[in-house]
Design a protein around this motif. Sequence first.
Motif, PDB file in Angstrom:
ATOM      1  N   PRO A 117       0.845  -1.193   0.000  1.00 36.64           N
ATOM      2  CA  PRO A 117       0.000   0.000   0.000  1.00 36.64           C
ATOM      3  C   PRO A 117       0.886   1.252   0.000  1.00 36.64           C
ATOM      4  CG  PRO A 117      -0.450  -1.401   1.927  1.00 36.64           C
ATOM      5  CD  PRO A 117       0.741  -1.960   1.233  1.00 36.64           C
ATOM      6  N   ILE A 118       0.523   2.241  -0.777  1.00 36.66           N
ATOM      7  CA  ILE A 118       1.225   3.529  -0.814  1.00 36.66           C
ATOM      8  C   ILE A 118       0.220   4.595  -0.424  1.00 36.66           C
ATOM      9  CG2 ILE A 118       2.457   5.201  -2.250  1.00 36.66           C
ATOM     10  CD1 ILE A 118       4.042   2.677  -1.952  1.00 36.66           C
ATOM     11  N   LEU A 119       0.609   5.505   0.488  1.00 37.32           N
ATOM     12  CA  LEU A 119      -0.325   6.523   0.952  1.00 37.32           C
ATOM     13  C   LEU A 119       0.403   7.797   1.353  1.00 37.32           C
ATOM     14  CD1 LEU A 119      -0.178   6.400   4.403  1.00 37.32           C
ATOM     15  CD2 LEU A 119      -1.035   4.155   3.798  1.00 37.32           C
ATOM     16  N   ALA A 120      -0.362   8.858   1.443  1.00 37.13           N
ATOM     17  CA  ALA A 120       0.117  10.139   1.987  1.00 37.13           C
ATOM     18  C   ALA A 120      -0.903  10.560   3.034  1.00 37.13           C
ATOM     19  CB  ALA A 120       0.224  11.190   0.895  1.00 37.13           C
ATOM     20  N   THR A 121      -0.411  10.932   4.220  1.00 36.38           N
ATOM     21  CA  THR A 121      -1.331  11.323   5.289  1.00 36.38           C
ATOM     22  C   THR A 121      -1.076  12.761   5.730  1.00 36.38           C
ATOM     23  OG1 THR A 121       0.083  10.668   7.130  1.00 36.38           O
ATOM     24  CG2 THR A 121      -1.346   8.971   6.194  1.00 36.38           C
ATOM     25  N   MET A 122      -2.117  13.371   6.257  1.00 38.28           N
ATOM     26  CA  MET A 122      -2.034  14.686   6.888  1.00 38.28           C
ATOM     27  C   MET A 122      -2.503  14.473   8.313  1.00 38.28           C
ATOM     28  SD  MET A 122      -1.314  17.865   6.854  1.00 38.28           S
ATOM     29  CE  MET A 122      -0.993  18.284   5.173  1.00 38.28           C
ATOM     30  N   GLU A 123      -1.570  14.602   9.291  1.00 34.93           N
ATOM     31  CA  GLU A 123      -1.870  14.227  10.667  1.00 34.93           C
ATOM     32  C   GLU A 123      -1.940  15.381  11.654  1.00 34.93           C
ATOM     33  OE1 GLU A 123       0.108   9.919  11.139  1.00 34.93           O
ATOM     34  OE2 GLU A 123       1.550  11.556  11.111  1.00 34.93           O
ATOM     35  N   ARG A 124      -1.484  16.542  11.261  1.00 31.75           N
ATOM     36  CA  ARG A 124      -1.414  17.685  12.188  1.00 31.75           C
ATOM     37  C   ARG A 124      -1.862  18.951  11.460  1.00 31.75           C
ATOM     38  NH1 ARG A 124       1.957  16.279  16.456  1.00 31.75           N
ATOM     39  NH2 ARG A 124       3.214  14.454  16.063  1.00 31.75           N
ATOM     40  N   PRO A 125      -2.117  20.015  12.211  1.00 30.63           N
ATOM     41  CA  PRO A 125      -2.455  21.274  11.552  1.00 30.63           C
ATOM     42  C   PRO A 125      -1.317  21.742  10.641  1.00 30.63           C
ATOM     43  CG  PRO A 125      -3.013  21.373  13.877  1.00 30.63           C
ATOM     44  CD  PRO A 125      -2.230  20.106  13.665  1.00 30.63           C
ATOM     45  N   CYS A 126      -1.690  22.188   9.464  1.00 36.83           N
ATOM     46  CA  CYS A 126      -0.702  22.632   8.489  1.00 36.83           C
ATOM     47  C   CYS A 126      -1.391  23.523   7.463  1.00 36.83           C
ATOM     48  CB  CYS A 126      -0.087  21.418   7.809  1.00 36.83           C
ATOM     49  SG  CYS A 126       1.243  21.828   6.687  1.00 36.83           S
ATOM     50  N   GLU A 127      -0.799  24.704   7.224  1.00 35.02           N
ATOM     51  CA  GLU A 127      -1.362  25.619   6.229  1.00 35.02           C
ATOM     52  C   GLU A 127      -1.276  25.045   4.828  1.00 35.02           C
ATOM     53  OE1 GLU A 127       0.353  29.518   6.436  1.00 35.02           O
ATOM     54  OE2 GLU A 127       0.212  29.546   8.611  1.00 35.02           O
ATOM     55  N   GLY A 128      -0.311  24.196   4.602  1.00 32.76           N
ATOM     56  CA  GLY A 128      -0.208  23.575   3.295  1.00 32.76           C
ATOM     57  C   GLY A 128       1.173  23.023   3.015  1.00 32.76           C
ATOM     58  N   VAL A 129       1.194  21.806   2.524  1.00 33.52           N
ATOM     59  CA  VAL A 129       2.407  21.214   1.968  1.00 33.52           C
ATOM     60  C   VAL A 129       2.052  20.717   0.579  1.00 33.52           C
ATOM     61  CG1 VAL A 129       3.460  20.548   4.159  1.00 33.52           C
ATOM     62  CG2 VAL A 129       1.992  18.934   2.989  1.00 33.52           C
ATOM     63  N   TRP A 130       3.019  20.829  -0.315  1.00 36.59           N
ATOM     64  CA  TRP A 130       2.856  20.365  -1.675  1.00 36.59           C
ATOM     65  C   TRP A 130       3.755  19.159  -1.867  1.00 36.59           C
ATOM     66  CZ3 TRP A 130       2.490  25.268  -0.096  1.00 36.59           C
ATOM     67  CH2 TRP A 130       1.455  26.062  -0.602  1.00 36.59           C
ATOM     68  N   ILE A 131       3.234  18.097  -2.498  1.00 37.46           N
ATOM     69  CA  ILE A 131       4.063  16.945  -2.823  1.00 37.46           C
ATOM     70  C   ILE A 131       4.024  16.718  -4.331  1.00 37.46           C
ATOM     71  CG2 ILE A 131       3.905  15.846  -0.572  1.00 37.46           C
ATOM     72  CD1 ILE A 131       1.772  14.007  -1.618  1.00 37.46           C
ATOM     73  N   ASP A 132       5.142  16.237  -4.855  1.00 35.05           N
ATOM     74  CA  ASP A 132       5.261  16.020  -6.297  1.00 35.05           C
ATOM     75  C   ASP A 132       6.300  14.931  -6.544  1.00 35.05           C
ATOM     76  OD1 ASP A 132       4.799  16.399  -9.003  1.00 35.05           O
ATOM     77  OD2 ASP A 132       5.522  18.459  -9.063  1.00 35.05           O
ATOM     78  N   ASP A 133       6.255  14.334  -7.698  1.00 33.57           N
ATOM     79  CA  ASP A 133       7.273  13.398  -8.186  1.00 33.57           C
ATOM     80  C   ASP A 133       7.526  12.230  -7.235  1.00 33.57           C
ATOM     81  OD1 ASP A 133       7.474  15.112 -10.353  1.00 33.57           O
ATOM     82  OD2 ASP A 133       9.200  16.163  -9.557  1.00 33.57           O
ATOM     83  N   LEU A 134       6.453  11.559  -6.852  1.00 34.78           N
ATOM     84  CA  LEU A 134       6.527  10.374  -6.002  1.00 34.78           C
ATOM     85  C   LEU A 134       7.064   9.207  -6.837  1.00 34.78           C
ATOM     86  CD1 LEU A 134       5.707   8.809  -3.388  1.00 34.78           C
ATOM     87  CD2 LEU A 134       3.462   8.541  -4.412  1.00 34.78           C
ATOM     88  N   LYS A 135       7.998   8.449  -6.248  1.00 36.99           N
ATOM     89  CA  LYS A 135       8.601   7.337  -6.983  1.00 36.99           C
ATOM     90  C   LYS A 135       8.932   6.197  -6.026  1.00 36.99           C
ATOM     91  CE  LYS A 135      12.937   7.724  -8.735  1.00 36.99           C
ATOM     92  NZ  LYS A 135      14.050   7.899  -9.691  1.00 36.99           N
ATOM     93  N   LEU A 136       8.627   4.962  -6.432  1.00 37.35           N
ATOM     94  CA  LEU A 136       9.030   3.761  -5.714  1.00 37.35           C
ATOM     95  C   LEU A 136       9.914   2.976  -6.665  1.00 37.35           C
ATOM     96  CD1 LEU A 136       8.734   1.851  -3.221  1.00 37.35           C
ATOM     97  CD2 LEU A 136       6.922   0.702  -4.526  1.00 37.35           C
ATOM     98  N   GLU A 137      11.122   2.621  -6.205  1.00 35.63           N
ATOM     99  CA  GLU A 137      12.034   1.893  -7.076  1.00 35.63           C
ATOM    100  C   GLU A 137      12.750   0.786  -6.317  1.00 35.63           C
ATOM    101  OE1 GLU A 137      14.961   4.792  -8.489  1.00 35.63           O
ATOM    102  OE2 GLU A 137      14.445   5.956  -6.737  1.00 35.63           O
ATOM    103  N   LYS A 138      13.050  -0.277  -7.038  1.00 30.59           N
ATOM    104  CA  LYS A 138      13.794  -1.387  -6.455  1.00 30.59           C
ATOM    105  C   LYS A 138      15.263  -0.981  -6.483  1.00 30.59           C
ATOM    106  CE  LYS A 138      13.499  -5.317  -8.608  1.00 30.59           C
ATOM    107  NZ  LYS A 138      13.331  -6.701  -9.068  1.00 30.59           N
ATOM    108  N   ALA A 139      15.721  -0.400  -5.363  1.00 28.54           N
ATOM    109  CA  ALA A 139      17.085   0.128  -5.280  1.00 28.54           C
ATOM    110  C   ALA A 139      17.404   0.440  -3.813  1.00 28.54           C
ATOM    111  CB  ALA A 139      17.218   1.400  -6.111  1.00 28.54           C
ATOM    112  N   PRO A 140      18.689   0.405  -3.443  1.00 31.39           N
ATOM    113  CA  PRO A 140      19.077   0.707  -2.062  1.00 31.39           C
ATOM    114  C   PRO A 140      19.123   2.202  -1.746  1.00 31.39           C
ATOM    115  CG  PRO A 140      20.993   0.113  -3.335  1.00 31.39           C
ATOM    116  CD  PRO A 140      19.805  -0.084  -4.237  1.00 31.39           C
ATOM    117  N   ARG A 141      18.886   3.047  -2.739  1.00 28.85           N
ATOM    118  CA  ARG A 141      18.825   4.493  -2.520  1.00 28.85           C
ATOM    119  C   ARG A 141      18.025   5.108  -3.671  1.00 28.85           C
ATOM    120  NH1 ARG A 141      23.460   2.916  -3.420  1.00 28.85           N
ATOM    121  NH2 ARG A 141      24.645   3.258  -5.282  1.00 28.85           N
TER     122      ARG A 141
END
Length: 188
Positions: A117-141
């Motif tokens: 499962p892949i998810l993004a959560t918002m758990e605390r008060p926050c005026e705003g965060v932007w997320i972009d370019d999410l990537k999952l790769e088979k690699a050690p870094r």
Amino acid sequence: EIDGNRPKHWMWDQRNTDATLTVDDAVSRSGRHSLKLTSTTPFGAHVYGCLTLVGGVAVEPETTYTLSYYVRGKQGGCGFVGGAARWRVRALFVTSPDRWTRVTSTFTTEADEKSLPILATMERPCEGVWIDDLKLEKAPRALPYVSDGGDAKPAVELSPVQPAPLAYRGSSFVPAWAPSRYPPDQMV
């Protein structure tokens, strides 16, 4: 690809918060959009808004993967991108209002894990965060991010080697730098 007010194949659940998810056409690191998350709901047990990839991602058991994404905003620590069984993978929002910051989390899948499962959560008060370019790769870094629509010339990305997890009282954790305790502009 956008499907109404969220990325295609993703589901937004406001749950027991006033958290919001917006596809932002004015702010992006690459491409035409980013996702903006906000909330004014106080932190509490099981209180969060959640964006989830429907069906997760197929993975190989006992294999090392790296999850990475870019984030920007005024407040860090108000949520995370992650997933896996028991939500054990958590790459916290570490933010800067003036630039995009890459956040990574390297982990090994469990012996019985074939879907992640892949998810993004918002758990605390926050005026705003932007997320972009999410990537999952088979690699050690995390490897350099190259946009599908880009010119295939990744930016130079320098980062420290991710420390190995440490065992402590029956669980493990990855040592992390605490910018609130050790501000980057005051360290040598």
